[in-house]
Write an enzyme that holds these catalytic residues in place. Structure first.
Site, mmCIF file in Angstrom:
data_model
loop_
_atom_site.group_PDB
_atom_site.id
_atom_site.type_symbol
_atom_site.label_atom_id
_atom_site.label_comp_id
_atom_site.label_asym_id
_atom_site.label_seq_id
_atom_site.Cartn_x
_atom_site.Cartn_y
_atom_site.Cartn_z
ATOM 1 N N GLU A 138 30.339 62.214 29.016
ATOM 2 C CA GLU A 138 31.114 61.646 27.807
ATOM 3 C C GLU A 138 31.871 61.516 27.807
ATOM 4 O OE1 GLU A 138 31.651 65.857 25.815
ATOM 5 O OE2 GLU A 138 30.286 65.081 27.609
ATOM 6 N N ASP A 150 36.031 62.082 29.466
ATOM 7 C CA ASP A 150 36.994 62.487 30.668
ATOM 8 C C ASP A 150 38.583 62.491 29.855
ATOM 9 O OD1 ASP A 150 38.133 62.715 33.009
ATOM 10 O OD2 ASP A 150 37.663 61.015 33.729
ATOM 11 N N ASP A 151 38.581 63.893 29.167
ATOM 12 C CA ASP A 151 39.821 63.987 29.145
ATOM 13 C C ASP A 151 41.338 64.193 29.699
ATOM 14 O OD1 ASP A 151 38.983 66.070 28.415
ATOM 15 O OD2 ASP A 151 39.354 66.192 26.302
ATOM 16 N N ARG A 156 40.405 65.560 33.195
ATOM 17 C CA ARG A 156 39.753 64.426 34.207
ATOM 18 C C ARG A 156 39.437 65.914 35.742
ATOM 19 N NH1 ARG A 156 41.297 59.417 35.959
ATOM 20 N NH2 ARG A 156 39.849 58.822 34.272
#
Length: 162
Positions: free
Chosen positions: A118, A120-121, A123
């Site tokens: 949901e 990807d802050d 990675r």
């Protein structure tokens, strides 16, 4: 920053638009979805609504993996170099694919695998998932007498928010 509340319907529409805009079903043609739990479960299920198996137009199978990027770690936890791990730095597997079960054997070879999450802050979780899957692919190729990469397995990534 104020919280933004997004409805299920908005997520459904966003995924539908993304699949159409990027021609995911036509260009990548995934035949296996791997959802990163718990946030990737719902987007993976919605995504499957809009893409069907290219061979027989059936639902694409969804497998689940559990990965956690822990914000609080026990003091005894160490990183690869033996140093105390920093919060938000270590990804841990809580669930992985079953390659040896008699009734749930998963083969990755020759597949177009779509990893779904949901958010990807940092990675870190996605990189970890790709690296671990690549190791599994190479091992499955080795067991079948293939050279690394010979199976032409492909990995794609789909996230709701980057």
């Amino acid at each position: 920053m104020p919280k933004i509340h997004i409805s299920y319907n908005q997520i459904h529409k966003l995924i539908s638009q993304s699949v159409a805009e990027h021609k995911l079903a036509e260009n990548f043609k995934p035949d296996l979805i791997i959802a990163i739990g718990g946030g990737g479960f719902i987007p993976a299920r919605i995504l499957r609504t809009f893409i069907k198996s290219p061979a027989d137009k059936k639902n694409i199978p969804i497998q689940a993996i559990g990965l956690n990027l822990y914000e609080e770690l026990p003091s005894h936890q160490r990183d690869q170099n033996g140093a105390a791990a920093k919060p938000g730095q270590v990804v841990q597997k809580t669930q992985w694919l079953n390659f040896g079960g008699s009734d749930s054997l998963v083969s990755l070879l020759g597949k177009r695998i779509l990893i779904v999450d949901e958010v990807d802050d940092s990675r870190k979780t996605l990189c970890y998932a790709v690296e671990e899957l690549q190791k599994d692919i190479v091992e499955q190729e080795r067991l079948r007498g293939l050279h690394p990469g010979e199976s032409n397995t492909q990995i794609g990534i789909f996230v709701i928010h980057n």
